[in-house]
Design a protein around this motif. Structure first.
Motif, short mmCIF file in Angstrom:
data_model
loop_
_atom_site.label_atom_id
_atom_site.label_comp_id
_atom_site.label_asym_id
_atom_site.label_seq_id
_atom_site.Cartn_x
_atom_site.Cartn_y
_atom_site.Cartn_z
N ALA A 1 40.85 18.05 31.01
CA ALA A 1 41.84 19.11 31.15
C ALA A 1 41.22 20.43 31.62
O ALA A 1 41.91 21.29 32.16
CB ALA A 1 42.57 19.32 29.82
N ASP A 2 39.90 20.56 31.45
CA ASP A 2 39.27 21.83 31.84
C ASP A 2 38.99 21.88 33.34
O ASP A 2 38.73 22.94 33.90
CB ASP A 2 37.96 22.04 31.05
CG ASP A 2 36.99 20.89 31.27
OD1 ASP A 2 37.47 19.76 31.53
OD2 ASP A 2 35.76 21.10 31.19
N GLY B 1 38.08 5.09 28.18
CA GLY B 1 37.19 6.22 27.93
C GLY B 1 37.14 7.23 29.05
O GLY B 1 36.27 8.10 29.08
N ASP B 2 38.04 7.13 30.01
CA ASP B 2 38.13 8.02 31.17
C ASP B 2 36.92 7.82 32.11
O ASP B 2 35.97 7.12 31.78
CB ASP B 2 38.21 9.49 30.73
CG ASP B 2 38.73 10.41 31.85
OD1 ASP B 2 39.23 9.89 32.86
OD2 ASP B 2 38.63 11.64 31.71
N PHE B 3 37.00 8.43 33.27
CA PHE B 3 35.87 8.42 34.19
C PHE B 3 34.76 9.29 33.61
O PHE B 3 35.03 10.24 32.87
CB PHE B 3 36.28 8.98 35.55
CG PHE B 3 37.26 8.13 36.31
CD1 PHE B 3 36.86 6.92 36.88
CD2 PHE B 3 38.58 8.51 36.45
CE1 PHE B 3 37.76 6.14 37.58
CE2 PHE B 3 39.49 7.72 37.15
CZ PHE B 3 39.07 6.54 37.71
N SER B 4 33.52 8.98 33.95
CA SER B 4 32.41 9.84 33.53
C SER B 4 32.35 11.04 34.47
O SER B 4 32.85 10.98 35.60
CB SER B 4 31.09 9.06 33.62
OG SER B 4 30.78 8.79 34.98
N PRO B 5 31.76 12.15 34.01
CA PRO B 5 31.61 13.32 34.90
C PRO B 5 30.94 12.93 36.22
O PRO B 5 31.34 13.40 37.30
CB PRO B 5 30.72 14.26 34.08
CG PRO B 5 31.04 13.91 32.65
CD PRO B 5 31.27 12.42 32.65
N GLY C 1 50.39 14.84 33.44
CA GLY C 1 50.99 15.56 32.32
C GLY C 1 50.01 15.67 31.16
O GLY C 1 48.92 15.12 31.20
N GLU C 2 50.43 16.40 30.15
CA GLU C 2 49.54 16.70 29.02
C GLU C 2 49.42 15.55 28.04
O GLU C 2 48.56 15.55 27.17
CB GLU C 2 50.04 17.94 28.29
CG GLU C 2 49.93 19.21 29.13
CD GLU C 2 48.56 19.33 29.78
OE1 GLU C 2 47.54 19.28 29.05
OE2 GLU C 2 48.49 19.42 31.03
N PRO D 1 50.41 26.33 11.21
CA PRO D 1 51.56 25.73 11.91
C PRO D 1 51.12 25.11 13.24
O PRO D 1 49.93 25.06 13.56
CB PRO D 1 52.50 26.92 12.13
CG PRO D 1 51.59 28.10 12.16
CD PRO D 1 50.48 27.79 11.22
N ALA D 2 52.10 24.73 13.99
CA ALA D 2 51.87 23.93 15.19
C ALA D 2 50.94 24.60 16.20
O ALA D 2 50.98 25.81 16.40
CB ALA D 2 53.20 23.66 15.86
N LYS D 3 50.11 23.77 16.81
CA LYS D 3 49.29 24.25 17.94
C LYS D 3 50.21 24.39 19.15
O LYS D 3 50.98 23.50 19.45
CB LYS D 3 48.19 23.23 18.26
CG LYS D 3 46.84 23.57 17.64
CD LYS D 3 45.82 22.52 17.94
CE LYS D 3 45.36 22.54 19.39
NZ LYS D 3 44.47 21.41 19.70
N THR D 4 50.10 25.53 19.83
CA THR D 4 51.06 25.80 20.91
C THR D 4 50.84 24.89 22.12
O THR D 4 51.79 24.51 22.78
CB THR D 4 50.94 27.26 21.37
OG1 THR D 4 49.56 27.50 21.62
CG2 THR D 4 51.47 28.20 20.30
N ASP D 5 49.60 24.51 22.39
CA ASP D 5 49.37 23.73 23.62
C ASP D 5 50.06 22.37 23.52
O ASP D 5 50.54 21.83 24.49
CB ASP D 5 47.88 23.56 23.91
CG ASP D 5 47.16 22.83 22.78
OD1 ASP D 5 47.69 22.81 21.66
OD2 ASP D 5 46.09 22.29 23.03
#
Lengths: 247, 247
Positions: A178-179, A203-207, A224-225, B66-70
């Motif tokens: 996400a970063d 485990g997702d792709f490696s860096p 999406g999140e 309370p809830a995390k906003t992200d």
């Protein structure tokens, strides 16, 4: 309507269904000599044929007319290629293949990644599932399913196509970091454009792999999140492509 | 990140995880007193808590914030309600529930239709699958899964909502009768609009049921010319809604 598959059918000729298709036509559906049926070659062509020898192991078909246009019209002008790391549970990949073919996937590549929990998956069973799904969904294109190769090998093979001057096709990598900046798939997809999407393992792709994909001109996309399973992410990409292109 | 579920959690209070969640936290993940964890109530709220009693059958949590906003930001402004006739093979419905929850379905109704091959399906197992998928996909809304009722009963219950003056929500029926006019789903969906989609059984809705849905102001939509399995059509509707609304 019932759709049959024959990889040796040609316009105006005689062809024979393989053992399984012959059994299905003659034993299961009880078709007889003279009965007509729809046959596809899995290459996008659909033929109307008539049974000349109703042999349950070796059914012969005489092609009576070329492809029906209403079905041929379904052939997509563009295709989506999913390159995905097999899940630990092979049943999830079998499910993915069935659903992706129903929704019109054009090509499936299987990847071994740095974080893969499964580095081998037999394609013959997946190909049978794809064939069944193609027939069930009345499609005439049988997607190729490529055996597992490492992402490094796969990217090296893709490079040729990407760097051959054609900038039109889209190449995406759906990683979960996400970063790192990512474009939402909904804004990244472009109608009538061949699209390839890389989907990583649990485990997702490696860096290292993400940087390698960037170097190969793959653009990062986000679904999406929420945390989607590998097979869900892969099918979501196919469904979104279908939606954008009205496949 | 690991997400836990507790239906009796409240802001600033003490709550206890049920037996399965307690076992998962204490036995599987080996969490101890003082460890912090994320807990959702399945109603769209997310809390940060700290374990006060690490009992593998009855784990007590003190809510620390309370809830995390992200994560809260993921709560959709609109929701999709899928009303689907259970498939003959219950495993296909279990698969649908897992994937639909991952992709953000808001509500699932199970229908008995004139052509249904299955008129009963236990919801408790589907609810466990939904809960697991909600946690896995880091969502905080647990979709309701309604027991099987006839389409007639279901439409009668829906009528109230539809005829209550609110014309905003969309109500679609995805039937397969190509000779009846249907709008492609891609043009029928509207962003930020609550949407209900009716998905029929393997044998499609009966003409009687289609007319009944029309009378109830459901609009006919098409998912394309290809023949999709019931569970594939239902998931496609959820994926398309997700895509249009960036869920």
């Amino acid at each position: 309507m019932q759709l049959f598959y024959c990889n040796n059918i040609t316009d105006g000729g005689i062809c024979t269904l393989d053992a399984e298709e012959s059994r299905h036509a003659v034993r299961v559906l009880r078709m007889h000599e003279g009965d007509t049926l729809h046959v596809t070659d899995g290459l996008g062509n659909l033929f109307l044929g008539r049974i000349v020898v109703a042999d349950p192991r070796d059914c012969s078909i005489e092609v009576t007319s070329p492809a029906k246009t209403d079905l041929m019209a379904q052939q997509p002008a563009c295709k989506i290629h999913i390159a995905v790391a097999p899940t630990k549970n092979p049943a999830r990949m079998e499910w993915l293949v069935e659903k992706a073919v129903e929704l019109g996937v054009g090509e499936i590549s299987l990847l071994q990644c740095d974080h893969s929990e499964r580095s081998f998956l037999k394609t013959d069973r997946l190909e049978r599932i794809a064939l069944s799904a193609m027939k069930q969904s009345l499609r005439t294109l049988l997607p190729a399913i490529h055996p597992v190769v490492t992402l490094d090998e796969w990217l090296a093979a893709q490079q040729q196509g990407i760097s051959s001057g054609s900038l039109k096709p889209l190449h995406f990598i759906a990683h979960c970091e996400a970063d790192k900046p990512r474009t939402p798939l909904s804004t990244a997809l472009v109608a009538n454009t061949d699209t390839t999407v890389l989907i990583g393992p649990e485990g997702d792709f490696s860096p290292r792999e993400i940087d390698m994909a960037f170097a190969a001109r793959f653009k990062p996309v986000s679904f999406g999140e929420n945390r989607l399973r590998t097979e869900t992410a892969a099918l979501y990409a196919v469904a979104a492509f279908n939606f954008v292109n009205n496949l």
